[in-house]
Design a protein around this motif. Structure first.
Motif, PDB file in Angstrom:
ATOM      1  N   PHE A  92      -7.631  31.113 -13.746  1.00 61.07           N
ATOM      2  CA  PHE A  92      -6.771  32.290 -13.861  1.00 61.07           C
ATOM      3  C   PHE A  92      -7.396  33.571 -13.309  1.00 61.07           C
ATOM      4  CE2 PHE A  92      -5.210  29.340 -17.091  1.00 61.07           C
ATOM      5  CZ  PHE A  92      -3.881  29.277 -16.718  1.00 61.07           C
ATOM      6  N   LEU A  93      -8.699  33.543 -13.008  1.00 62.46           N
ATOM      7  CA  LEU A  93      -9.360  34.769 -12.542  1.00 62.46           C
ATOM      8  C   LEU A  93     -10.179  34.542 -11.277  1.00 62.46           C
ATOM      9  CD1 LEU A  93     -10.635  35.977 -16.040  1.00 62.46           C
ATOM     10  CD2 LEU A  93      -8.563  36.717 -14.840  1.00 62.46           C
ATOM     11  N   SER A  94      -9.826  33.534 -10.498  1.00 60.39           N
ATOM     12  CA  SER A  94     -10.631  33.178  -9.333  1.00 60.39           C
ATOM     13  C   SER A  94      -9.748  32.969  -8.103  1.00 60.39           C
ATOM     14  CB  SER A  94     -11.395  31.890  -9.643  1.00 60.39           C
ATOM     15  OG  SER A  94     -11.919  31.318  -8.476  1.00 60.39           O
ATOM     16  N   ARG A  95     -10.323  33.252  -6.950  1.00 61.04           N
ATOM     17  CA  ARG A  95      -9.617  32.965  -5.692  1.00 61.04           C
ATOM     18  C   ARG A  95      -9.552  31.463  -5.421  1.00 61.04           C
ATOM     19  NH1 ARG A  95     -12.509  36.946  -1.571  1.00 61.04           N
ATOM     20  NH2 ARG A  95     -14.233  36.122  -2.756  1.00 61.04           N
ATOM     21  N   ARG A 138       0.855  -1.195   0.000  1.00 63.56           N
ATOM     22  CA  ARG A 138       0.000   0.000   0.000  1.00 63.56           C
ATOM     23  C   ARG A 138       0.886   1.238   0.000  1.00 63.56           C
ATOM     24  NH1 ARG A 138      -1.794  -3.852   3.103  1.00 63.56           N
ATOM     25  NH2 ARG A 138      -0.952  -2.954   5.007  1.00 63.56           N
ATOM     26  N   ILE A 139       0.767   2.011  -1.091  1.00 66.74           N
ATOM     27  CA  ILE A 139       1.656   3.152  -1.324  1.00 66.74           C
ATOM     28  C   ILE A 139       0.817   4.415  -1.458  1.00 66.74           C
ATOM     29  CG2 ILE A 139       3.347   4.143  -2.921  1.00 66.74           C
ATOM     30  CD1 ILE A 139       3.921   1.197  -3.833  1.00 66.74           C
ATOM     31  N   VAL A 140       1.239   5.474  -0.771  1.00 71.94           N
ATOM     32  CA  VAL A 140       0.586   6.780  -0.906  1.00 71.94           C
ATOM     33  C   VAL A 140       1.613   7.776  -1.442  1.00 71.94           C
ATOM     34  CG1 VAL A 140       1.000   7.408   1.531  1.00 71.94           C
ATOM     35  CG2 VAL A 140      -0.775   8.580   0.242  1.00 71.94           C
ATOM     36  N   ILE A 141       1.163   8.614  -2.363  1.00 72.15           N
ATOM     37  CA  ILE A 141       2.029   9.635  -2.953  1.00 72.15           C
ATOM     38  C   ILE A 141       1.433  10.992  -2.643  1.00 72.15           C
ATOM     39  CG2 ILE A 141       3.033  10.534  -5.087  1.00 72.15           C
ATOM     40  CD1 ILE A 141       2.730   7.630  -6.195  1.00 72.15           C
ATOM     41  N   ILE A 142       2.258  11.855  -2.021  1.00 71.58           N
ATOM     42  CA  ILE A 142       1.826  13.197  -1.679  1.00 71.58           C
ATOM     43  C   ILE A 142       2.732  14.218  -2.365  1.00 71.58           C
ATOM     44  CG2 ILE A 142       0.877  12.422   0.540  1.00 71.58           C
ATOM     45  CD1 ILE A 142       3.287  13.880   1.890  1.00 71.58           C
ATOM     46  N   GLY A 143       2.268  15.435  -2.420  1.00 77.54           N
ATOM     47  CA  GLY A 143       3.028  16.533  -3.000  1.00 77.54           C
ATOM     48  C   GLY A 143       2.078  17.672  -3.291  1.00 77.54           C
ATOM     49  N   ASN A 144       2.611  18.849  -3.449  1.00 78.96           N
ATOM     50  CA  ASN A 144       1.779  19.995  -3.778  1.00 78.96           C
ATOM     51  C   ASN A 144       1.192  19.847  -5.168  1.00 78.96           C
ATOM     52  OD1 ASN A 144       1.800  22.153  -1.617  1.00 78.96           O
ATOM     53  ND2 ASN A 144       3.964  21.604  -1.725  1.00 78.96           N
ATOM     54  N   THR A 145       0.184  20.641  -5.456  1.00 73.92           N
ATOM     55  CA  THR A 145      -0.451  20.594  -6.763  1.00 73.92           C
ATOM     56  C   THR A 145       0.585  20.836  -7.857  1.00 73.92           C
ATOM     57  OG1 THR A 145      -2.336  21.389  -8.040  1.00 73.92           O
ATOM     58  CG2 THR A 145      -1.164  23.038  -6.757  1.00 73.92           C
ATOM     59  N   GLY A 146       0.475  20.055  -8.904  1.00 66.76           N
ATOM     60  CA  GLY A 146       1.415  20.184 -10.004  1.00 66.76           C
ATOM     61  C   GLY A 146       2.683  19.366  -9.851  1.00 66.76           C
ATOM     62  N   SER A 147       2.790  18.574  -8.811  1.00 70.31           N
ATOM     63  CA  SER A 147       4.033  17.823  -8.589  1.00 70.31           C
ATOM     64  C   SER A 147       4.141  16.579  -9.468  1.00 70.31           C
ATOM     65  CB  SER A 147       4.167  17.423  -7.117  1.00 70.31           C
ATOM     66  OG  SER A 147       3.108  16.571  -6.730  1.00 70.31           O
ATOM     67  N   GLY A 148       3.007  16.040  -9.885  1.00 73.79           N
ATOM     68  CA  GLY A 148       3.035  14.806 -10.664  1.00 73.79           C
ATOM     69  C   GLY A 148       2.610  13.590  -9.857  1.00 73.79           C
ATOM     70  N   PHE A 190      -3.590  27.846  -8.736  1.00 70.84           N
ATOM     71  CA  PHE A 190      -2.368  28.641  -8.564  1.00 70.84           C
ATOM     72  C   PHE A 190      -2.390  29.340  -7.203  1.00 70.84           C
ATOM     73  CE2 PHE A 190      -2.815  28.067 -13.083  1.00 70.84           C
ATOM     74  CZ  PHE A 190      -1.538  27.684 -13.448  1.00 70.84           C
ATOM     75  N   VAL A 191      -3.540  29.840  -6.811  1.00 75.49           N
ATOM     76  CA  VAL A 191      -3.678  30.433  -5.469  1.00 75.49           C
ATOM     77  C   VAL A 191      -3.439  29.344  -4.427  1.00 75.49           C
ATOM     78  CG1 VAL A 191      -5.288  31.521  -3.843  1.00 75.49           C
ATOM     79  CG2 VAL A 191      -5.229  32.267  -6.244  1.00 75.49           C
ATOM     80  N   TRP A 192      -4.047  28.178  -4.652  1.00 81.48           N
ATOM     81  CA  TRP A 192      -3.891  27.033  -3.740  1.00 81.48           C
ATOM     82  C   TRP A 192      -2.418  26.650  -3.601  1.00 81.48           C
ATOM     83  CZ3 TRP A 192      -6.585  24.585  -0.220  1.00 81.48           C
ATOM     84  CH2 TRP A 192      -6.232  23.292   0.156  1.00 81.48           C
ATOM     85  N   LEU A 193      -1.698  26.623  -4.717  1.00 82.88           N
ATOM     86  CA  LEU A 193      -0.275  26.275  -4.695  1.00 82.88           C
ATOM     87  C   LEU A 193       0.512  27.260  -3.841  1.00 82.88           C
ATOM     88  CD1 LEU A 193       2.275  24.755  -5.649  1.00 82.88           C
ATOM     89  CD2 LEU A 193       2.239  26.210  -7.698  1.00 82.88           C
TER      90      LEU A 193
END
Length: 180
Positions: free
Chosen positions: A126-129, A7-17, A133-136
């Motif tokens: 691109f135009l929202s809170r 059982r493997i879990v992969i974590i990382g910020n958005t856009g990490s892959g 990108f804001v989350w990142l």
């Protein structure tokens, strides 16, 4: 080593892959791939109720083998408690940003369907809170500070922290060679 980890879990910020790596590992190891976002997002970008989301995740991870990707804190206790190996894609912010930009543009231009009929839009991204990108930018430093502390509670986990895409590629290639 990968073959012994059921059982493997992969974590990382958005856009990490995370999802890309999880799919690759799941395919090579012949294990189910579980994407937390697919269990979390309802149609029209509505978040699942916490109890519903937790029940979906509990059912998905009930099996003896899986590869899961995602960071959702609402189910961390369920996922991390059952996992044996945690892979943390801890890349520089610029890597996350450019990967997220490339992925988002592709999804918007091609109108790719994600989960439950949802699609990313130019306006939302691109135009929202609520933009990823804001989350990142809001979560990048916080995650790097909080995840090591959270990991202390899960001492049974084998943790692999990969700090660049190149390091991830080398690690993956080595693991695949060893598993033959």
């Amino acid at each position: 080593m990968l073959q012994q980890m059921a059982r493997i879990v992969i974590i990382g910020n958005t856009g990490s892959g995370k999802t890309t790596l999880a799919r690759t590992l799941a395919q090579r190891l012949d294990r189910p791939h579980i994407e937390l976002d697919a269990l979390f997002w309802e149609p029209d970008w509505k978040q699942a109720e916490t109890a519903v989301f937790r029940a979906r995740v509990a059912e998905a991870i009930a099996g003896e083998q899986w590869v899961i990707d995602g960071n959702n804190h609402r189910v961390r206790d369920l996922v991390w408690a059952r996992a044996e190996l945690l892979i943390w894609l801890d890349y520089p912010l610029r890597v996350h940003f450019w990967r997220l930009m490339r992925r988002t543009l592709r999804r918007v231009v091609h109108r790719e369907e994600l989960w439950n009929g949802n699609r990313e839009t130019w306006k939302a991204q691109f135009l929202s809170r609520d933009s990823l990108f804001v989350w990142l930018f809001k979560g990048y430093r916080r995650h790097r500070r909080e995840w090591p502390v959270a990991l202390e509670r899960y001492s049974h986990l084998t943790v692999i922290r990969l700090r660049s895409p190149r390091e991830t590629e080398k690690w993956l290639a080595q693991q695949l060679i060893l598993s033959r």
